[in-house]
Structures are given as structure tokens and as C-alpha cells.
Write a protein that holds these residues in place. Structure first.
Motif, PDB file in Angstrom:
ATOM      1  N   GLN A 119       0.862  -1.176   0.000  1.00  0.00           N
ATOM      2  CA  GLN A 119       0.000   0.000   0.000  1.00  0.00           C
ATOM      3  C   GLN A 119       0.898   1.225   0.000  1.00  0.00           C
ATOM      4  OE1 GLN A 119      -2.010  -0.576   3.840  1.00  0.00           O
ATOM      5  NE2 GLN A 119      -1.140   1.333   4.536  1.00  0.00           N
ATOM      6  N   GLN A 120       0.364   2.347  -0.406  1.00  0.00           N
ATOM      7  CA  GLN A 120       1.165   3.561  -0.415  1.00  0.00           C
ATOM      8  C   GLN A 120       1.346   4.031   1.028  1.00  0.00           C
ATOM      9  OE1 GLN A 120      -0.449   7.065  -2.355  1.00  0.00           O
ATOM     10  NE2 GLN A 120       1.595   7.531  -3.127  1.00  0.00           N
ATOM     11  N   LEU A 121       2.586   4.278   1.400  1.00  0.00           N
ATOM     12  CA  LEU A 121       2.886   4.741   2.759  1.00  0.00           C
ATOM     13  C   LEU A 121       2.998   6.257   2.754  1.00  0.00           C
ATOM     14  CD1 LEU A 121       5.584   2.147   3.834  1.00  0.00           C
ATOM     15  CD2 LEU A 121       3.170   2.141   4.376  1.00  0.00           C
ATOM     16  N   ILE A 122       2.207   6.877   3.601  1.00  0.00           N
ATOM     17  CA  ILE A 122       2.217   8.330   3.733  1.00  0.00           C
ATOM     18  C   ILE A 122       2.430   8.652   5.199  1.00  0.00           C
ATOM     19  CG2 ILE A 122       0.899  10.452   3.439  1.00  0.00           C
ATOM     20  CD1 ILE A 122      -0.715   8.978   1.254  1.00  0.00           C
ATOM     21  N   ILE A 123       3.427   9.504   5.464  1.00  0.00           N
ATOM     22  CA  ILE A 123       3.736   9.892   6.839  1.00  0.00           C
ATOM     23  C   ILE A 123       3.332  11.352   7.003  1.00  0.00           C
ATOM     24  CG2 ILE A 123       5.630  10.256   8.468  1.00  0.00           C
ATOM     25  CD1 ILE A 123       6.180   7.485   7.959  1.00  0.00           C
ATOM     26  N   PRO A 124       2.599  11.725   8.055  1.00  0.00           N
ATOM     27  CA  PRO A 124       2.274  10.941   9.242  1.00  0.00           C
ATOM     28  C   PRO A 124       1.261   9.840   8.933  1.00  0.00           C
ATOM     29  CG  PRO A 124       1.334  13.144   9.418  1.00  0.00           C
ATOM     30  CD  PRO A 124       2.110  13.100   8.155  1.00  0.00           C
ATOM     31  N   MET A 125       1.375   8.745   9.704  1.00  0.00           N
ATOM     32  CA  MET A 125       0.547   7.563   9.484  1.00  0.00           C
ATOM     33  C   MET A 125       0.195   6.927  10.827  1.00  0.00           C
ATOM     34  SD  MET A 125       1.655   4.224   7.361  1.00  0.00           S
ATOM     35  CE  MET A 125       0.625   2.791   7.289  1.00  0.00           C
ATOM     36  N   PRO A 126      -1.100   6.632  11.044  1.00  0.00           N
ATOM     37  CA  PRO A 126      -1.477   5.959  12.293  1.00  0.00           C
ATOM     38  C   PRO A 126      -0.999   4.516  12.278  1.00  0.00           C
ATOM     39  CG  PRO A 126      -3.374   6.209  10.861  1.00  0.00           C
ATOM     40  CD  PRO A 126      -2.241   6.912  10.183  1.00  0.00           C
ATOM     41  N   PHE A 127      -0.766   3.959  13.474  1.00  0.00           N
ATOM     42  CA  PHE A 127      -0.382   2.556  13.573  1.00  0.00           C
ATOM     43  C   PHE A 127      -1.078   1.882  14.743  1.00  0.00           C
ATOM     44  CE2 PHE A 127       2.631   4.374  16.579  1.00  0.00           C
ATOM     45  CZ  PHE A 127       2.694   3.425  17.573  1.00  0.00           C
ATOM     46  N   VAL A 128      -1.190   0.563  14.628  1.00  0.00           N
ATOM     47  CA  VAL A 128      -1.721  -0.282  15.696  1.00  0.00           C
ATOM     48  C   VAL A 128      -0.856  -1.536  15.732  1.00  0.00           C
ATOM     49  CG1 VAL A 128      -3.672  -1.658  16.513  1.00  0.00           C
ATOM     50  CG2 VAL A 128      -4.102   0.517  15.350  1.00  0.00           C
ATOM     51  N   VAL A 129      -0.346  -1.884  16.909  1.00  0.00           N
ATOM     52  CA  VAL A 129       0.363  -3.148  17.096  1.00  0.00           C
ATOM     53  C   VAL A 129      -0.357  -3.890  18.215  1.00  0.00           C
ATOM     54  CG1 VAL A 129       2.525  -4.287  17.711  1.00  0.00           C
ATOM     55  CG2 VAL A 129       2.582  -2.166  16.398  1.00  0.00           C
ATOM     56  N   THR A 130      -1.002  -5.014  17.864  1.00  0.00           N
ATOM     57  CA  THR A 130      -1.675  -5.811  18.886  1.00  0.00           C
ATOM     58  C   THR A 130      -0.684  -6.783  19.503  1.00  0.00           C
ATOM     59  OG1 THR A 130      -2.418  -7.432  17.260  1.00  0.00           O
ATOM     60  CG2 THR A 130      -3.931  -5.639  17.770  1.00  0.00           C
ATOM     61  N   TYR A 131      -0.890  -7.077  20.779  1.00  0.00           N
ATOM     62  CA  TYR A 131       0.015  -7.982  21.486  1.00  0.00           C
ATOM     63  C   TYR A 131      -0.754  -8.781  22.519  1.00  0.00           C
ATOM     64  CZ  TYR A 131      -0.068  -4.520  25.257  1.00  0.00           C
ATOM     65  OH  TYR A 131      -0.471  -3.667  26.253  1.00  0.00           O
ATOM     66  N   ASP A 132      -0.166  -9.885  22.909  1.00  0.00           N
ATOM     67  CA  ASP A 132      -0.712 -10.755  23.942  1.00  0.00           C
ATOM     68  C   ASP A 132      -0.245 -10.222  25.295  1.00  0.00           C
ATOM     69  OD1 ASP A 132      -1.266 -12.755  25.796  1.00  0.00           O
ATOM     70  OD2 ASP A 132      -0.344 -14.357  24.614  1.00  0.00           O
ATOM     71  N   PRO A 133      -1.158  -9.783  26.161  1.00  0.00           N
ATOM     72  CA  PRO A 133      -0.743  -9.230  27.451  1.00  0.00           C
ATOM     73  C   PRO A 133      -0.011 -10.250  28.323  1.00  0.00           C
ATOM     74  CG  PRO A 133      -3.113  -9.545  27.405  1.00  0.00           C
ATOM     75  CD  PRO A 133      -2.616  -9.806  26.018  1.00  0.00           C
ATOM     76  N   GLY A 134      -0.183 -11.532  28.039  1.00  0.00           N
ATOM     77  CA  GLY A 134       0.521 -12.573  28.792  1.00  0.00           C
ATOM     78  C   GLY A 134       2.021 -12.577  28.531  1.00  0.00           C
ATOM     79  N   LYS A 135       2.458 -11.898  27.469  1.00  0.00           N
ATOM     80  CA  LYS A 135       3.884 -11.821  27.150  1.00  0.00           C
ATOM     81  C   LYS A 135       4.557 -10.598  27.772  1.00  0.00           C
ATOM     82  CE  LYS A 135       3.634 -14.388  22.852  1.00  0.00           C
ATOM     83  NZ  LYS A 135       3.947 -14.376  21.414  1.00  0.00           N
TER      84      LYS A 135
END
Length: 137
Positions: free
Chosen positions: A72-88
């Protein structure tokens, strides 16, 4: 509507959707990848946003979760989301967001040089601003 306002709306929607999936036991770090100037990257650029355990000094850190943005075309500024397992997540450890942007040939071109503390030690999970710069070298 400004890009930062759109990013904030995107983050709020993402957090609402993630919180609605309580049984999935996933949490997320959200924010905006930014630069002093707006930038548009060419096709083939790959951005990797990682949640990294940086507790052990002198090591590159251990990746806990990541989000790879490509095709996809990357345009900055750009929102991000990183999901993670809270058990880690260990509440006594230190975590940071690391962003790398590679061109179509896999050469690292942009990234964040400064650590961006998140999650533990009183650091936030949302509204994170990650500044990227041209990689020296």
C-alpha cells in the motif's frame, strides 16, 4: 480535516473495536508515525512497527509483536496499531516501539533512533508519537 485528526479518529475506532473483542485477550499499542515533513514513499516500501522488550541493555531487544505494512502507499504521518498478547508482558520489563522503513530492495532507509517507551513503568499504550528520521550510513 488534518492528518493528525484523522489518525486520532482511526486510533479511537481501533481501540473501540479491540476492546469489543475482550475474549481475544489482545491489547494494542496505538499512535502515529511522524516526521517533521509529510512524506510519501514509493511503491514497494515496507514499514515494520515492532513492540520490543528492551530490558536487557546492549542487546537489540526481543520482539514481542509486530505489524508489517506493505502493498500500500505509505504516507507519513501515518497511524499505527500493534496488537500484542498481554501474557507476554512482564510489568518489571521495559518496552519500546521500533519502526523500520525499507525501500523495495530491502535497504533500511528510515527509522526511529530514539526509544519510545510504552506499556510498563507508567508509560502509555495509546497516543504514541514515533518520530522517524533518515538512517545514517
Amino acid at each position: 480535516m488534518t492528518v493528525k485528526r484523522l489518525a486520532t479518529i482511526f486510533m479511537l475506532i481501533s481501540m473501540t473495536l479491540l476492546s469489543a473483542c475482550g475474549e481475544a485477550k489482545q491489547f494494542a499499542v496505538t499512535g502515529v508515525i511522524d516526521h517533521p515533513h509529510s512524506m510519501i514513499f514509493p511503491e514497494g516500501t515496507v514499514m515494520t512497527i515492532e513492540l520490543v522488550d528492551i530490558t536487557k541493555e546492549g542487546s537489540p531487544g526481543k520482539t514481542i509483536a509486530q505489524n508489517v505494512v506493505k502493498d500500500q502507499q505509505l504516507i507519513i504521518p501515518m497511524p499505527f496499531v500493534v496488537t500484542y498478547d498481554p501474557g507476554k508482558i512482564n510489568e518489571e520489563h521495559h518496552y519500546s516501539i521500533r519502526v523500520t522503513i525499507e525501500d523495495g530492495e530491502g535497504k533500511w532507509t528510515y527509522g526511529n533512533e530514539q526509544e519510545v517507551p510504552v506499556i510498563t513503568q507508567g508509560n502509555p499504550r495509546v497516543h504514541i508519537d514515533v518520530m522517524v528520521d533518515l538512517v545514517k550510513g
